[in-house]
Every structure is written in structure tokens, then in C-alpha cells.
Design an enzyme around this catalytic site. Sequence first.
Site, short mmCIF file in Angstrom:
data_model
loop_
_atom_site.label_atom_id
_atom_site.label_comp_id
_atom_site.label_asym_id
_atom_site.label_seq_id
_atom_site.Cartn_x
_atom_site.Cartn_y
_atom_site.Cartn_z
NE ARG A 1 -5.09 2.60 13.81
CZ ARG A 1 -4.40 3.68 13.47
NH1 ARG A 1 -4.82 4.44 12.48
NH2 ARG A 1 -3.31 4.00 14.14
N GLY B 1 -1.64 10.09 6.69
CA GLY B 1 -2.29 10.40 7.96
C GLY B 1 -3.72 10.92 7.83
CG LEU B 2 -4.70 13.57 5.28
CD1 LEU B 2 -4.67 14.34 3.96
CD2 LEU B 2 -5.16 14.48 6.41
N GLY B 3 -6.17 9.04 6.23
CA GLY B 3 -7.09 7.93 6.03
C GLY B 3 -7.17 7.43 4.60
CG LEU B 4 -5.53 8.30 -0.01
CD1 LEU B 4 -6.99 8.44 -0.46
CD2 LEU B 4 -4.69 9.40 -0.63
CE1 TYR C 1 -2.87 2.17 7.18
CE2 TYR C 1 -4.06 0.81 5.58
CZ TYR C 1 -4.03 1.86 6.49
OH TYR C 1 -5.19 2.58 6.73
CB CYS D 1 0.52 -4.61 2.79
SG CYS D 1 0.63 -2.88 3.30
CB THR E 1 -2.44 0.13 10.57
OG1 THR E 1 -1.12 0.31 11.11
CG2 THR E 1 -3.24 1.40 10.78
CB THR F 1 -0.91 0.02 1.25
OG1 THR F 1 -1.51 -1.26 1.41
CG2 THR F 1 -2.00 1.08 1.12
N1 COA Z 1 2.83 -0.40 8.62
C1 COA Z 1 1.74 -0.39 9.41
N2 COA Z 1 1.07 0.73 9.77
C2 COA Z 1 1.54 1.91 9.29
C3 COA Z 1 2.68 1.98 8.46
C4 COA Z 1 3.33 0.76 8.13
N3 COA Z 1 4.42 0.73 7.34
N4 COA Z 1 2.89 3.28 8.16
C5 COA Z 1 1.95 4.00 8.78
N5 COA Z 1 1.13 3.19 9.46
C6 COA Z 1 -0.02 3.55 10.25
C7 COA Z 1 0.34 4.67 11.21
O1 COA Z 1 0.43 4.09 12.50
C8 COA Z 1 -0.85 5.63 11.12
O2 COA Z 1 -1.47 5.68 12.36
P1 COA Z 1 -1.89 7.10 13.01
O3 COA Z 1 -3.02 7.60 12.16
O4 COA Z 1 -2.30 6.74 14.39
O5 COA Z 1 -0.66 7.94 12.93
C9 COA Z 1 -1.81 5.02 10.12
O6 COA Z 1 -1.04 4.05 9.39
C10 COA Z 1 -2.40 6.05 9.17
O7 COA Z 1 -3.50 5.45 8.50
P2 COA Z 1 -3.99 6.05 7.11
O8 COA Z 1 -4.16 7.53 7.22
O9 COA Z 1 -5.17 5.25 6.68
O10 COA Z 1 -2.76 5.71 6.19
P3 COA Z 1 -2.00 6.65 5.13
O11 COA Z 1 -2.98 7.15 4.12
O12 COA Z 1 -1.20 7.65 5.87
O13 COA Z 1 -1.02 5.60 4.41
C11 COA Z 1 0.85 4.08 4.31
C12 COA Z 1 -0.30 4.64 5.19
C13 COA Z 1 1.54 2.97 5.11
C14 COA Z 1 0.27 3.50 3.03
C15 COA Z 1 1.82 5.24 3.98
O14 COA Z 1 2.40 5.71 5.18
C16 COA Z 1 2.94 4.82 3.01
O15 COA Z 1 2.75 4.85 1.80
N6 COA Z 1 4.11 4.43 3.56
C17 COA Z 1 5.24 3.99 2.71
C18 COA Z 1 4.98 2.60 2.12
C19 COA Z 1 4.71 1.57 3.19
O16 COA Z 1 5.42 1.47 4.19
N7 COA Z 1 3.63 0.78 2.99
C20 COA Z 1 3.19 -0.22 3.98
C21 COA Z 1 3.90 -1.52 3.81
S1 COA Z 1 3.49 -2.35 2.28
#
Ligand code: COA
Length: 110
Positions: free
Chosen positions: A93, A57-60, A85, A83, A89, A49
Site C-alpha cells: 500500500r 482498522g484505524l491505521g495504527l 502485515y 511480519c 499490507t 506488529t
Molecule cells: N497480515 C497482513 N495484513 C493484515 C494482517 C496480517 N496478519 N491483519 C490485518 N491486516 C491488514 C488488513 O487487511 C487491514 O486491511 P483493511 O484496512 O483493508 O481491512 C489492514 O491490515 C489494516 O491496516 P492498519 O489499520 O494499519 O492495521 P491495524 O492497526 O488494524 O493493525 C495488525 C494490523 C496486523 C497489527 C493487527 O490486526 C494485529 O495486531 N493483529 C494480530 C497480530 C498479527 O497478526 N500481526 C501481524 C503478523 S506479525
Amino acid sequence: MATVSGVAATEAPKIVWNERDKRFETEDKKAYLEYELRNGGKVMDITHTFVPSSKRGLGLASHLSVAAFNHAQSNKLSVIPTCSYISDTFVPRNPAWKSVLFSEDLKSSI
Ligand code: COA
């Protein structure tokens, strides 16, 4: 349908299923969730992802995940949360989606 840019933060972003590339993605393709199909197409292994740093951090990623899980449920697929995430996460949740998982502890070796 309104096509204005600068969508209000409270409005859910449009997520598109890109079947050819095995992705769910935003219309601009900058944020996406990637998967592989396994077990003869019955299992959706979500491998990655990605959300651009300026939009994190906006829920995308959560919106992308809901689109993928809805698709899996509608098509009777089970999901492998490779993945981190998804496994660490999104599912914790949103525990109602655990019923769609292939196995809570199983990850592919990707
Ligand atoms: N693994 C698990 N959880 C993660 C994470 C990871 N690598 N990176 C961020 N999160 C969690 C954080 O704890 C955050 O929590 P918070 O809101 O309490 O701070 C939460 O994701 C945010 O959720 P959301 O807003 O729905 O996610 P996002 O739109 O910010 O996108 C990722 C999250 C992980 C897709 C983005 O940070 C990203 O592209 N990271 C780089 C690529 C990556 O590491 N992908 C995941 C592994 S495949």
C-alpha cells in the site's frame, strides 16, 4: 504540547522508539512493532506488529510502520519484512518504501 486524552481520530498518534526493547510503540505501549537487528546492526528485521483488537482498522499499525521505516531510512538500515502485515499490507500500500527493503522477497526464518 497538548496532553489531552481522547485525541481526535484524524490526529497522528505519538509513536515512541524504545531502543532497549527494540520496539516502536504507542505511549501506553499497548500497540507496538518489534524488530531484531541483523548483519552487524545494518539490517532491521521487523518480526511482529501488534495492535489491540479494539483499535484495529484505524491505521495504527501503519503509523508504527512509518516510524520504523523512517528510522531505518535515516540510519541507513535496510528492512526485512518478516511480519506479514509489513510484507503483505504496508509495503504494497506504500510502495515508495520498497527502496528501503533489504530484499523484496527475503524473510528471516522467525
Ligand atoms: N497480515 C497482513 N495484513 C493484515 C494482517 C496480517 N496478519 N491483519 C490485518 N491486516 C491488514 C488488513 O487487511 C487491514 O486491511 P483493511 O484496512 O483493508 O481491512 C489492514 O491490515 C489494516 O491496516 P492498519 O489499520 O494499519 O492495521 P491495524 O492497526 O488494524 O493493525 C495488525 C494490523 C496486523 C497489527 C493487527 O490486526 C494485529 O495486531 N493483529 C494480530 C497480530 C498479527 O497478526 N500481526 C501481524 C503478523 S506479525
